[in-house]
Write an enzyme that holds these catalytic residues in place. Structure first.
Site, PDB file in Angstrom:
ATOM      1  N   GLU A  35      -6.080  -6.575  -8.753  1.00 10.47           N
ATOM      2  CA  GLU A  35      -6.997  -6.791  -7.621  1.00 10.47           C
ATOM      3  C   GLU A  35      -7.655  -8.158  -7.701  1.00 10.47           C
ATOM      4  O   GLU A  35      -8.101  -8.577  -8.772  1.00 10.47           O
ATOM      5  CB  GLU A  35      -8.057  -5.682  -7.645  1.00 10.47           C
ATOM      6  CG  GLU A  35      -8.466  -5.226  -6.280  1.00 10.47           C
ATOM      7  CD  GLU A  35      -7.317  -4.550  -5.525  1.00 10.47           C
ATOM      8  OE1 GLU A  35      -6.667  -5.244  -4.709  1.00 10.47           O
ATOM      9  OE2 GLU A  35      -7.087  -3.355  -5.748  1.00 10.47           O
ATOM     10  N   LEU A 127      -6.718  -0.245   3.575  1.00 11.51           N
ATOM     11  CA  LEU A 127      -5.323   0.172   3.390  1.00 11.51           C
ATOM     12  C   LEU A 127      -4.385  -0.689   4.249  1.00 11.51           C
ATOM     13  O   LEU A 127      -3.272  -0.311   4.565  1.00 11.51           O
ATOM     14  CB  LEU A 127      -5.151   1.659   3.725  1.00 11.51           C
ATOM     15  CG  LEU A 127      -6.001   2.625   2.885  1.00 11.51           C
ATOM     16  CD1 LEU A 127      -5.809   4.068   3.361  1.00 11.51           C
ATOM     17  CD2 LEU A 127      -5.663   2.506   1.405  1.00 11.51           C
ATOM     18  N   ASP A 174      -1.011  -8.083   0.935  1.00  8.25           N
ATOM     19  CA  ASP A 174      -0.939  -6.963   1.886  1.00  8.25           C
ATOM     20  C   ASP A 174       0.306  -7.073   2.768  1.00  8.25           C
ATOM     21  O   ASP A 174       1.069  -6.117   2.918  1.00  8.25           O
ATOM     22  CB  ASP A 174      -2.196  -6.935   2.769  1.00  8.25           C
ATOM     23  CG  ASP A 174      -3.460  -6.847   1.950  1.00  8.25           C
ATOM     24  OD1 ASP A 174      -3.368  -6.555   0.745  1.00  8.25           O
ATOM     25  OD2 ASP A 174      -4.545  -7.085   2.512  1.00  8.25           O
TER      26      ASP A 174
HETATM   27  C1  GLA Z   1      -7.638  -7.911   0.505  1.00  6.75           C
HETATM   28  C2  GLA Z   1      -6.808  -9.141   0.808  1.00  6.75           C
HETATM   29  C3  GLA Z   1      -5.670  -9.295  -0.198  1.00  6.75           C
HETATM   30  C4  GLA Z   1      -6.209  -9.235  -1.640  1.00  6.75           C
HETATM   31  C5  GLA Z   1      -7.139  -8.023  -1.822  1.00  6.75           C
HETATM   32  C6  GLA Z   1      -7.818  -8.008  -3.165  1.00  6.75           C
HETATM   33  O1  GLA Z   1      -6.872  -6.757   0.671  1.00  6.75           O
HETATM   34  O2  GLA Z   1      -6.247  -9.047   2.108  1.00  6.75           O
HETATM   35  O3  GLA Z   1      -4.980 -10.496   0.040  1.00  6.75           O
HETATM   36  O4  GLA Z   1      -6.829 -10.422  -1.995  1.00  6.75           O
HETATM   37  O5  GLA Z   1      -8.141  -7.973  -0.820  1.00  6.75           O
HETATM   38  O6  GLA Z   1      -6.902  -7.793  -4.182  1.00  6.75           O
END
Ligand code: GLA
Length: 391
Positions: A35, A127, A174
């Protein structure tokens, strides 16, 4: 709603025409571990969910693009020639931003379309409902306009849409997970080079439970950007000692211990320590999963949460309470916040015999301690974006 029902709703909305109705689907994602690593050039281990966004799409005979969603009230019509001219501040900015990027990348939108989006991902829960909308739009339009349908390119293009058009400074994780997921497989992604491989995520008697805190993620954008700036600051200082360093996550824990004192500031030390150790935890998780050691993987999930809470400071009371209660259930191997933080969801790995107990007891304790009603989804790992044919 199944595909037939969605198609029916589509024709009720848009009427009949002779062009074929096509159906595409992109999942949401859950990050298993890794994360706040993607924008620091390290490893992440997300997985696609079994639910996501379905896009029903059909060519029109004119140059209008019609946007409609089964979940949200805002609807719009724009002319092909006006793509990207005005931002609406509404959900259509995601698909419109993708269209802008498709055109910039060299594929013209040559005709009008009727679009109907049906989302199954709770909004704002961390999500990746937005990445799911972006990726399904990119995949569908590139297919229909006979552009290059490459899921890595689609992830990058969708990320640019989010960064530049929507204006959220997210990393690549994501969109990449949504575009490149595969059933029962997590994705080990190296965020600097975009090299990736699928890692088997068959968890036998253990189930993934996603817990939605239903805490609105109010602070998330400003705090997210602040964390990114702190990482950039750390990198600039560490580069003075180690000029070859391009990203924080390149540092090994041993290198970090040697250089830590040069950072001076305690906040920068905490942020950097999280990045370096979390990156190492991702690689250790892949080893644990490869050897079927789910207990070790669960411990790494726990350590990840604790670091996000104490070092990176992106958790919140609600996430901490849900994680704490989850860990009290005997069949829980690990539990952590997932996504950007400040609300959103937790992910836990729980023995199937304890799933009902988990939902009941964690739900009750969470409600009592926070006043909020949590929601729980027991979910498997699904496929990435695709066209649904023959349904
Ligand atoms: C969000 C961002 C991702 C990532 C996460 C943390 O989901 O869109 O790119 O940085 O936070 O891991």
């Amino acid at each position: 709603m199944n595909v037939q029902q969605l198609k029916q709703q589509f024709t009720e909305k848009y009427g009949d025409n002779s062009a074929e109705i096509r159906v595409f689907n992109a999942p949401g994602r859950v990050n298993l571990i890794g994360e706040h690593i993607d924008y620091n050039g390290g490893y992440v281990l997300p997985a696609a969910l079994e639910f996501g966004t379905t896009l029903i799409i059909r060519e029109r005979q004119d140059d209008e693009i019609h946007f409609y969603s089964t979940n949200l009230t805002y609807e719009a019509v724009i002319k092909v020639g006006d793509i990207g001219k005005d931002k609406s501040g509404e959900w259509i900015d995601y698909p419109v931003g993708v269209m802008v990027e498709i055109i910039k990348a060299g594929t013209n939108i040559t005709k009008g379309y009727d679009l109907m989006f049906h989302g199954e991902i709770p909004n704002g829960a961390g999500l990746s409902s937005s990445a799911s909308i972006e990726v399904v739009t990119a995949y569908a339009l590139l297919t229909l306009e006979e552009g290059k349908v490459d899921t890595v390119e689609i992830s990058l293009l969708s990320q640019r849409a989010e960064n530049q058009y929507v204006g959220v400074n997210s990393g690549i994780m994501d969109q990449f997970a949504v575009a490149n997921g595969a059933e029962d497989q997590a994705i080990l992604l190296m965020c600097d080079t975009l090299e990736y491989k699928h890692v088997s995520f068959r968890t036998g008697d253990y189930k993934l439970i996603i817990g939605n805190t239903n805490k609105r993620r109010g602070l998330v954008d400003s705090a997210y950007n602040e964390r990114r700036q702190q990482c950039d600051q750390s990198l600039a200082i560490l580069k003075e000692q180690l000029p070859s360093l391009s990203y924080l996550a390149e540092l090994t824990p041993a290198q970090y211990s040697e250089l830590e004192s040069t950072l001076g500031d305690d906040i920068l030390k905490k942020r950097t320590k999280h990045v370096v150790e979390e990156n190492a935890r991702v690689l250790a998780s892949v080893d644990a999963l490869s050897s079927g050691d789910l207990t070790a993987f669960g411990e790494l999930m726990n350590a990840s949460h604790d670091s996000l809470r104490d070092l990176y400071e992106v958790s919140c009371e609600e996430l901490d309470v849900m994680v704490e209660e989850a860990r009290k259930i005997p069949g829980t191997l690990g539990s952590r916040m997932t996504g950007a933080g400040f609300g959103g969801c937790t992910v836990s790995l729980v023995h199937e015999n304890d799933v009902d107990r988990f939902v009941q007891e964690v739900g009750a304790a969470y409600k009592e301690r926070t006043g909020l009603t949590g929601e729980f989804y027991v979910c498997g790992v699904g496929d990435g974006v695709k066209e649904l044919k023959g349904e």
